[in-house]
Design an enzyme around this catalytic site. Structure first.
Site, PDB file in Angstrom:
ATOM      1  N   LYS A 231      27.749  19.465  62.040  1.00 41.07           N
ATOM      2  CA  LYS A 231      28.244  19.317  63.341  1.00 41.07           C
ATOM      3  C   LYS A 231      29.392  18.566  63.733  1.00 41.07           C
ATOM      4  O   LYS A 231      30.179  18.794  64.393  1.00 41.07           O
ATOM      5  CB  LYS A 231      26.648  18.890  64.227  1.00 41.07           C
ATOM      6  CG  LYS A 231      25.887  20.136  64.296  1.00 41.07           C
ATOM      7  CD  LYS A 231      24.540  19.711  65.011  1.00 41.07           C
ATOM      8  CE  LYS A 231      23.384  20.960  64.877  1.00 41.07           C
ATOM      9  NZ  LYS A 231      21.921  20.207  65.345  1.00 41.07           N
TER      10      LYS A 231
ATOM     11  N   GLN B 171      18.613  15.336  66.898  1.00 43.14           N
ATOM     12  CA  GLN B 171      18.225  16.351  65.826  1.00 43.14           C
ATOM     13  C   GLN B 171      16.733  16.338  65.494  1.00 43.14           C
ATOM     14  O   GLN B 171      15.964  15.457  65.359  1.00 43.14           O
ATOM     15  CB  GLN B 171      18.969  15.786  64.609  1.00 43.14           C
ATOM     16  CG  GLN B 171      18.735  16.811  63.344  1.00 43.14           C
ATOM     17  CD  GLN B 171      19.592  18.152  63.590  1.00 43.14           C
ATOM     18  OE1 GLN B 171      20.571  18.084  64.139  1.00 43.14           O
ATOM     19  NE2 GLN B 171      18.882  19.340  63.222  1.00 43.14           N
TER      20      GLN B 171
ATOM     21  N   ASP C  75      21.651  21.141  73.813  1.00 41.09           N
ATOM     22  CA  ASP C  75      20.921  21.970  72.968  1.00 41.09           C
ATOM     23  C   ASP C  75      20.283  22.676  73.854  1.00 41.09           C
ATOM     24  O   ASP C  75      19.234  23.788  73.441  1.00 41.09           O
ATOM     25  CB  ASP C  75      19.840  21.023  72.207  1.00 41.09           C
ATOM     26  CG  ASP C  75      20.208  21.076  70.681  1.00 41.09           C
ATOM     27  OD1 ASP C  75      21.003  21.708  70.359  1.00 41.09           O
ATOM     28  OD2 ASP C  75      19.722  19.939  69.982  1.00 41.09           O
TER      29      ASP C  75
END
Ligand code: NAD
Length: 286
Positions: A52, A96, A119
């Site tokens: 990422k 994460q 997200d």
């Protein structure tokens, strides 16, 4: 049979993002910023986070990776998120997953400012997505929708079977398909006679984490198969939830694994980060 090339499409999306970032810098003097929080030392999570960060750099997005040991307390993690919420140069915050067991994932995700929730896991964004209102969309199903669009796969009135009902993939996928006016069936590990549902489907989206669960004889002729699964076999090889070799001759379109849905996810995360950066002025007025 058409192979749905997620790698090529993801490169196209990354190029689009690069142009959008240049425009934002030129017109508004805004460099999009993404913070990624990595708790613990899970190897797979570390690999995802590194990739990422690399993609951000290539696209001209400023990114920081905030690493925390797995002994961190929930309060310390919440305090870090609070600071990031208040930092005007960070447009997106991503935690994460998975988190260590002693940390409540729901509380952590709800602590992220919904306007920085790239997200799309905050209940605010989930609710807006289900109501078909503008929101951050979870990157993987968002990527699948972009794939349908790019390959002119019409969804309206189609029978779609989504196998897997997780909060990250299956449920948001179903919501986006419903918004696109598809007729959606969602299956899970308790579903009786899975094949009866897949055989009735024009499109099957599978996200279960079981290698080669979907076989050719479970499909109708000309079906579209979207394989979200990423499974590592004992040989070290990556494979999907669909048995590609067995399914491919039955399909009109199918995604390979690797090189299908996987690469799309990071591209859509970058898109969401640019979207968040465009909201910077709105956030500052709050
Ligand atoms: P999960 O474990 O959270 O959920 C799995 C779902 O599949 C559950 O709803 C479960 O009931 C269902 N399921 C399990 N076995 C089944 C069976 N035999 N029949 C029908 N349903 C069954 O998993 P997840 O996070 O949604 O991930 C699913 C897969 O997608 C994994 O392989 C994961 O690695 C992959 N994934 C890929 C991406 C990406 O491409 N970027 C992103 C997220 C997840």
């Amino acid at each position: 049979m058409t192979l749905l090339d997620g790698k090529a499409l993801s490169n196209k999306i990354k190029d689009e993002v690069k142009v959008e970032v240049e425009e934002l810098i030129k017109e508004k003097s805004v460099t999009p910023g993404l913070a990624v929080i990595l708790v613990g030392n899970d190897a797979a999570s570390a690999t995802y986070v590194a990739s990422k960060a690399k993609s951000c750099k290539n696209a001209g997005i400023y990114s920081v990776v905030h690493e925390m040991p797995d002994t961190i307390s929930q309060d310390e993690l919440l305090e870090t998120i609070k600071r990031m919420n208040e930092n005007p140069s960070l447009d997106g915050i991503l935690v994460q997953l998975p988190l260590p067991k002693h940390i409540d994932t729901t509380i952590v995700l709800e602590a992220i400012d919904p306007l920085k929730d790239v997200d799309g896991f905050h209940p605010y964004n989930v609710g807006r997505m289900v109501s078909n209102l503008d929101s951050f969309l979870p990157a993987t199903p968002f990527g699948v929708m972009r794939m349908f669009q790019e390959y002119n796969i019409d969804l309206k009135g189609k029978n779609v079977c989504v196998i897997g009902s997780s909060d990250i993939v299956g449920k948001p996928m179903a919501a986006l398909l419903i918004n696109a006016k598809a007729t959606v069936t969602v299956c899970n590990s308790s579903t009786k006679d899975l094949a009866s549902h897949t055989k009735a489907a024009d499109i099957v989206v599978i996200a279960v984490g079981v290698p080669h669960l979907l076989k050719g004889d479970m499909l109708k002729d000309g079906a579209v198969v979207i394989d979200v699964g990423i499974n590592r076999l004992d040989t070290g090889k990556l494979t999907g939830d669909a048995d590609f070799e067995d399914c491919k001759d039955k399909c009109s379109h199918i995604t390979p694994v690797p090189g299908g849905v996987g690469p799309m996810t990071i591209g859509m995360l970058l898109k969401n980060t640019v979207k968040a950066a465009r909201l910077r002025e709105t956030r500052e007025k709050k």
